[in-house]
Design a protein around this motif. Structure first.
Motif, PDB file in Angstrom:
ATOM      1  N   VAL A 181       0.863  -1.184   0.000  1.00  0.00           N
ATOM      2  CA  VAL A 181       0.000   0.000   0.000  1.00  0.00           C
ATOM      3  C   VAL A 181       0.900   1.235   0.000  1.00  0.00           C
ATOM      4  O   VAL A 181       2.037   1.181   0.458  1.00  0.00           O
ATOM      5  N   LYS A 182       0.394   2.334  -0.516  1.00  0.00           N
ATOM      6  CA  LYS A 182       1.124   3.593  -0.380  1.00  0.00           C
ATOM      7  C   LYS A 182       1.036   4.045   1.072  1.00  0.00           C
ATOM      8  O   LYS A 182       0.085   3.716   1.773  1.00  0.00           O
ATOM      9  N   SER A 183       2.024   4.812   1.510  1.00  0.00           N
ATOM     10  CA  SER A 183       1.979   5.328   2.877  1.00  0.00           C
ATOM     11  C   SER A 183       2.584   6.724   2.911  1.00  0.00           C
ATOM     12  O   SER A 183       3.207   7.175   1.949  1.00  0.00           O
ATOM     13  N   ASN A 184       2.387   7.411   4.046  1.00  0.00           N
ATOM     14  CA  ASN A 184       2.961   8.756   4.201  1.00  0.00           C
ATOM     15  C   ASN A 184       4.362   8.724   4.788  1.00  0.00           C
ATOM     16  O   ASN A 184       4.876   9.759   5.221  1.00  0.00           O
ATOM     17  N   ILE A 185       5.008   7.568   4.789  1.00  0.00           N
ATOM     18  CA  ILE A 185       6.390   7.483   5.261  1.00  0.00           C
ATOM     19  C   ILE A 185       7.313   8.413   4.466  1.00  0.00           C
ATOM     20  O   ILE A 185       8.130   9.124   5.068  1.00  0.00           O
ATOM     21  N   PRO A 186       7.227   8.454   3.123  1.00  0.00           N
ATOM     22  CA  PRO A 186       8.098   9.377   2.377  1.00  0.00           C
ATOM     23  C   PRO A 186       7.913  10.835   2.791  1.00  0.00           C
ATOM     24  O   PRO A 186       8.875  11.613   2.787  1.00  0.00           O
ATOM     25  N   LEU A 187       6.696  11.209   3.171  1.00  0.00           N
ATOM     26  CA  LEU A 187       6.443  12.573   3.627  1.00  0.00           C
ATOM     27  C   LEU A 187       7.237  12.851   4.901  1.00  0.00           C
ATOM     28  O   LEU A 187       7.915  13.875   5.017  1.00  0.00           O
ATOM     29  N   PHE A 188       7.165  11.921   5.859  1.00  0.00           N
ATOM     30  CA  PHE A 188       7.879  12.128   7.116  1.00  0.00           C
ATOM     31  C   PHE A 188       9.392  12.126   6.913  1.00  0.00           C
ATOM     32  O   PHE A 188      10.118  12.875   7.578  1.00  0.00           O
ATOM     33  N   GLN A 189       9.875  11.279   6.000  1.00  0.00           N
ATOM     34  CA  GLN A 189      11.309  11.209   5.750  1.00  0.00           C
ATOM     35  C   GLN A 189      11.870  12.576   5.359  1.00  0.00           C
ATOM     36  O   GLN A 189      12.987  12.940   5.741  1.00  0.00           O
ATOM     37  N   LYS A 190      11.078  13.333   4.606  1.00  0.00           N
ATOM     38  CA  LYS A 190      11.519  14.656   4.173  1.00  0.00           C
ATOM     39  C   LYS A 190      11.135  15.747   5.171  1.00  0.00           C
ATOM     40  O   LYS A 190      11.922  16.635   5.477  1.00  0.00           O
ATOM     41  N   PHE A 191       9.912  15.671   5.683  1.00  0.00           N
ATOM     42  CA  PHE A 191       9.362  16.776   6.470  1.00  0.00           C
ATOM     43  C   PHE A 191      10.094  16.986   7.796  1.00  0.00           C
ATOM     44  O   PHE A 191      10.279  18.126   8.231  1.00  0.00           O
ATOM     45  N   ILE A 192      10.531  15.897   8.458  1.00  0.00           N
ATOM     46  CA  ILE A 192      11.142  16.069   9.779  1.00  0.00           C
ATOM     47  C   ILE A 192      12.467  16.827   9.717  1.00  0.00           C
ATOM     48  O   ILE A 192      12.924  17.365  10.725  1.00  0.00           O
ATOM     49  N   GLY A 193      13.060  16.909   8.525  1.00  0.00           N
ATOM     50  CA  GLY A 193      14.297  17.666   8.374  1.00  0.00           C
ATOM     51  C   GLY A 193      14.073  19.077   7.862  1.00  0.00           C
ATOM     52  O   GLY A 193      15.030  19.826   7.669  1.00  0.00           O
ATOM     53  N   SER A 194      12.813  19.443   7.647  1.00  0.00           N
ATOM     54  CA  SER A 194      12.517  20.769   7.111  1.00  0.00           C
ATOM     55  C   SER A 194      12.740  21.834   8.175  1.00  0.00           C
ATOM     56  O   SER A 194      12.572  21.583   9.370  1.00  0.00           O
ATOM     57  N   LYS A 195      13.071  23.022   7.734  1.00  0.00           N
ATOM     58  CA  LYS A 195      13.334  24.119   8.668  1.00  0.00           C
ATOM     59  C   LYS A 195      12.099  24.446   9.502  1.00  0.00           C
ATOM     60  O   LYS A 195      12.178  24.677  10.710  1.00  0.00           O
ATOM     61  N   GLY A 196      10.927  24.446   8.849  1.00  0.00           N
ATOM     62  CA  GLY A 196       9.694  24.799   9.533  1.00  0.00           C
ATOM     63  C   GLY A 196       9.376  23.899  10.708  1.00  0.00           C
ATOM     64  O   GLY A 196       8.902  24.362  11.750  1.00  0.00           O
ATOM     65  N   PHE A 197       9.663  22.608  10.578  1.00  0.00           N
ATOM     66  CA  PHE A 197       9.393  21.680  11.682  1.00  0.00           C
ATOM     67  C   PHE A 197      10.556  21.623  12.653  1.00  0.00           C
ATOM     68  O   PHE A 197      10.370  21.616  13.869  1.00  0.00           O
ATOM     69  N   GLU A 198      11.773  21.590  12.120  1.00  0.00           N
ATOM     70  CA  GLU A 198      12.932  21.355  12.965  1.00  0.00           C
ATOM     71  C   GLU A 198      13.153  22.474  13.986  1.00  0.00           C
ATOM     72  O   GLU A 198      13.573  22.223  15.120  1.00  0.00           O
TER      73      GLU A 198
END
Length: 453
Positions: A414-431
């Protein structure tokens, strides 16, 4: 309370059962035909099919669930979250059948489930509420008149709504005219009640909630806050505690307001008081969730308490395990990531069979999952596969663990949102931790623009 029936499914049913097993309590599962092979069914001491896949024919059959509980000699029913957990009629029927409902009183559920009535109750308790209409708006003309006074943008909301369903932001009169009837229709379809009201939309807000607990003896405590501002379609996907960039003085005022909200309705068992914070740290009551939250493990990780165990103790009529607020401490930092079977860009559900689900078990994380390899994610239910909860001494340590974990985490079938988290957690806005409810949408927009260049 030697046997408890869990009126739910998936990861939350399994999570409740694990606490029950540790406490020496037998568990009873009810399940749909579609869920027959899921882990929670296998883990329970007893399991009974309740109907076919659709929830109206299975997990929402309140009378049948109560009948099974009585037949097998269960003394209590735990509703988990979602489904029947905030259904006052169900809670009342459980009580009338001589069983314990592991949650607040039916009357409290009923009051706090009505967002207009709960607004008025909070006003009486001097808990700040978002400027809005204190009654339902019956017609589009009435809504347009009220919105002109409040000022755009506004939120058009179902009074009986929840979980991001039955609410939409309207930037102007044209948008309000476009969405008014559809929100009423959606409210009627999902909640059986088409009453809607308006609230002023608070720009660049943070979504902060406070976990509270009450018992039959009048004790009410808080277990600190969770930041739930990372959302898609008004639904949470990442939650953390403590909330980054939240000033200590503001946090203390939030805790005080949350406890005051609980006392105003003589609250019992687990509850969550949700607030929105403006850019200048003014906060407003949003709603009270009269159940265990999806994100409750975040609080468990920073306090060390098992919230399901607390729920059971309170339902037995006992005092809170810890009733002195000064004894309740928060340690370290915790973040929860909700893993969904969905397209990571469009967020459309992706039902199917999970062929494999793997991660590096050497990374110190908690994974609460309702599925295993070979399990079917069906279109009948919310597509959440698992929750990944990570605790550490500080936020940066947790983010580093998350980065390591998600680089090893894979789900096939199944598709999942794992790829989103892989990128997003390193983003400036979240970090940097200084984010609001726009953070995910803005990041996705930037990502899309980069791809299109």
């Amino acid at each position: 309370m030697n046997k408890i029936l869990i009126a739910n499914r998936g990861e939350i049913a399994l999570r409740i059962m694990k606490t029950c097993k540790r406490l020496g309590i037998q568990t009873v599962a009810v399940h749909s035909e579609a869920d027959e092979h899921l882990p929670f069914v296998k883990y329970a001491d007893e399991a009974y099919v309740i109907g076919p896949g659709p929830v109206l024919q299975s997990y929402l059959k309140a009378d049948d669930i109560i009948a099974i509980a009585l037949k097998v000699g269960a003394g209590a029913i735990h509703p988990g979250y979602g489904l029947l957990s905030e259904n006052a009629t169900f809670a009342r029927k459980v009580r009338d059948a001589g069983l314990k409902f592991i949650g607040p009183d039916a009357e409290t559920i009923e009051l706090m489930g009505d967002k207009i009535a709960s607004r008025m109750k909070m006003k009486e308790a001097q808990v700040p509420v978002v400027p809005g209409t204190d009654e339902g708006v019956a017609s589009l003309e009435e809504a347009i008149e009220a919105a002109a006074i409040l000022g755009y943008p506004i939120m058009l909301k179902a009074s009986a709504g929840g979980g991001g369903i039955g609410m939409i932001r309207c930037e102007n009169e044209q948008a309000l005219s476009q969405h008014f009837q559809s929100v009423k229709n959606r409210a009627k379809a999902y909640f059986g009640d088409d009453v809607v009201f308006l609230e002023k939309f608070v720009e660049n807000a943070r979504h902060i909630e406070v976990q509270i607990f009450g018992d039959d003896k009048g004790n009410i405590v808080h277990l600190f806050e969770r930041n739930c501002s990372v959302q898609r379609r008004n639904q949470k996907v990442i939650e953390e505690s403590p909330s980054p960039t939240l000033e200590k003085e503001v946090a203390q005022r939030l805790y005080k307001a949350a406890v005051a909200a609980g006392k105003a309705v003589d609250y019992r068992n687990a509850g969550t008081v949700e607030f929105i914070l403006s850019e200048n740290d003014d906060f407003y009551f949003l709603e009270m969730n009269t159940r265990l939250q999806v994100e409750h493990p975040v609080t468990e990780e920073v306090t060390g308490y098992d919230l399901v165990e607390w729920q059971i103790e309170v339902a037995k009529g006992n005092e809170l395990p810890v009733k002195d607020q000064q004894q309740i401490k928060s340690s370290g930092h915790a973040i929860e990531f909700r893993i969904y079977a969905e397209d990571p860009v469009t967020f459309m559900p992706s039902p199917g069979t999970i062929r494999s689900m793997k991660w590096n078990e050497n990374v110190d994380v908690r994974v609460d999952s309702g599925y295993e390899e070979g399990g079917n994610v069906t279109p009948f239910y919310d597509p959440m596969i698992a929750k990944v909860i990570i605790h550490g001494n500080g936020r940066q340590e947790v983010i580093s663990k998350a980065d390591e974990f998600f680089n090893s985490f894979s789900i096939e079938g199944v598709k999942s949102n794992i790829p989103l988290f892989q990128k997003f957690i390193g983003s400036k806005g979240f970090e940097n931790g200084n984010y609001n409810t726009n953070v995910l949408a803005e990041w996705l927009k930037t990502e899309k623009e980069e791809v299109e260049k």
